[in-house]
Scaffold this motif. Sequence first.
Motif, mmCIF file in Angstrom:
data_model
loop_
_atom_site.group_PDB
_atom_site.id
_atom_site.type_symbol
_atom_site.label_atom_id
_atom_site.label_comp_id
_atom_site.label_asym_id
_atom_site.label_seq_id
_atom_site.Cartn_x
_atom_site.Cartn_y
_atom_site.Cartn_z
ATOM 1 N N MET A 180 -49.949 47.846 -35.776
ATOM 2 C CA MET A 180 -50.997 47.011 -36.362
ATOM 3 C C MET A 180 -51.087 45.668 -35.647
ATOM 4 O O MET A 180 -52.175 45.211 -35.265
ATOM 5 N N LEU A 181 -49.947 45.029 -35.422
ATOM 6 C CA LEU A 181 -49.957 43.713 -34.785
ATOM 7 C C LEU A 181 -50.188 43.817 -33.284
ATOM 8 O O LEU A 181 -50.714 42.881 -32.675
ATOM 9 N N THR A 182 -49.808 44.945 -32.689
ATOM 10 C CA THR A 182 -50.134 45.154 -31.275
ATOM 11 C C THR A 182 -51.641 45.246 -31.088
ATOM 12 O O THR A 182 -52.205 44.673 -30.143
ATOM 13 N N LEU A 183 -52.308 45.971 -31.969
ATOM 14 C CA LEU A 183 -53.772 46.029 -31.938
ATOM 15 C C LEU A 183 -54.368 44.630 -32.081
ATOM 16 O O LEU A 183 -55.260 44.241 -31.319
ATOM 17 N N HIS A 184 -53.879 43.884 -33.062
ATOM 18 C CA HIS A 184 -54.428 42.552 -33.343
ATOM 19 C C HIS A 184 -54.173 41.609 -32.162
ATOM 20 O O HIS A 184 -55.065 40.847 -31.765
ATOM 21 N N GLY A 185 -52.969 41.676 -31.594
ATOM 22 C CA GLY A 185 -52.668 40.856 -30.427
ATOM 23 C C GLY A 185 -53.487 41.249 -29.220
ATOM 24 O O GLY A 185 -53.936 40.394 -28.448
ATOM 25 N N GLY A 186 -53.700 42.564 -29.033
ATOM 26 C CA GLY A 186 -54.516 43.024 -27.928
ATOM 27 C C GLY A 186 -55.951 42.541 -28.048
ATOM 28 O O GLY A 186 -56.569 42.133 -27.049
ATOM 29 N N ALA A 187 -56.503 42.587 -29.261
ATOM 30 C CA ALA A 187 -57.869 42.103 -29.467
ATOM 31 C C ALA A 187 -57.956 40.604 -29.212
ATOM 32 O O ALA A 187 -58.940 40.114 -28.628
ATOM 33 N N PHE A 188 -56.933 39.865 -29.627
ATOM 34 C CA PHE A 188 -56.941 38.414 -29.394
ATOM 35 C C PHE A 188 -56.898 38.096 -27.906
ATOM 36 O O PHE A 188 -57.649 37.238 -27.421
ATOM 37 N N LEU A 189 -56.013 38.761 -27.168
ATOM 38 C CA LEU A 189 -55.916 38.496 -25.734
ATOM 39 C C LEU A 189 -57.170 38.951 -24.997
ATOM 40 O O LEU A 189 -57.571 38.322 -24.006
#
Length: 379
Positions: A180-189
């Motif tokens: 979940m947080l990998t997805l969120h971090g990927g979208a942010f970057l």
Amino acid sequence: MTLDYETLRLIWWLLLGALLIGFAVMDGFDLGAAILLPFVGRTDAERRVVINSVGPVWEGNQVWLILGGGAIFAAWPMLYAVAFSGFYLAMFLVLCALIIRPVGFKFRSKIHDPRWRRFWDWALFTGGFVPALIFGVAVGNALQGVPFRFDDDLRMIYEGSLLGLLNPFALFCGVVSVLMLTLHGGAFLALKADEPVASRAALIGRQAAMLLVVAFLIGGVCIQLGVDSYRLVGEIDPMGPSNPTLKHVEVVAGGGLRVYGAHLWMIVAPLLALVSAPAAGLLLSRRRPGLAFVASGLAVAGVVATAGVGLFPFLLPSSIAPDHSLTVWDASSSELTLKIMLVATAIFLPLVLAYTAWVYSVLRGRITIAAVNADVSSY
């Protein structure tokens, strides 16, 4: 209009959920960016882009963790006592990982040695991965029930261990949290970083989105078929005293999704997760990082809310003394305390939100390789 005790308890259950969701959404993307750091940055300059994308905001984002912990302490003191005592060693691991983050941010740029910087890159990865995993493990244990009970004087007795917390289902929930947080971090970057970091982050974010949907569905099947659920037997007085030993709770094998049949409005939470996660992946593939970031935030909110509403009215079930489980109706602070805190929250929470919005508006725009190379004071 004067709010009665029952309404105040329900409001504070909602506020606790909102604060935990706020932490997962706001601090989640910088934890996710740290997880992605060694994989999306192949040169020192590219990794500096990742670090500088979250460097100005990560510390402010952790305010949401403090707010959540403070709300638990003040509004749900029994929940605070059980969670922070029973999960003490797990929380200590999280604390150590969170301490690594500021040290890594500050020390990495002090020496121009590739080995030095590589060490701190992996330290920052650890500072993102460990909290993401442990927070998911904590939720997994809450869904199963935690081995605690109260004595005759309402003193909490915890009978578990750190290894007991690391059971298969809880670790699976930890994996869901990391995805979940990998997805969120990927979208942010993808939104914030320069190329080629943005494209690599978008690719990993799309993969994490697909895996998150699969893992989320598998988790639901496990909860329905293989995880014990808890059910109140008889009536409980929502205006009654905060004494969790004055009720009867039945343990049922499986059937954890039954709450969505009893309260259909709660199905919004899992549907939000199941719709938003693939939407974020699709938007990343179409190079719409702004909308993808919004969708990933909604997916995070949906996953966290699913756990919360799935437990309702329980806050933390007890696996060894089910009748001592903590619920919304018997684990809160006094009526006066909840009223005073609600007034304070109504005053200060909008200020926090307004200030946060202003900070992000000031810091909008991409972090480029040229900019970090030109600024010797950057991370």
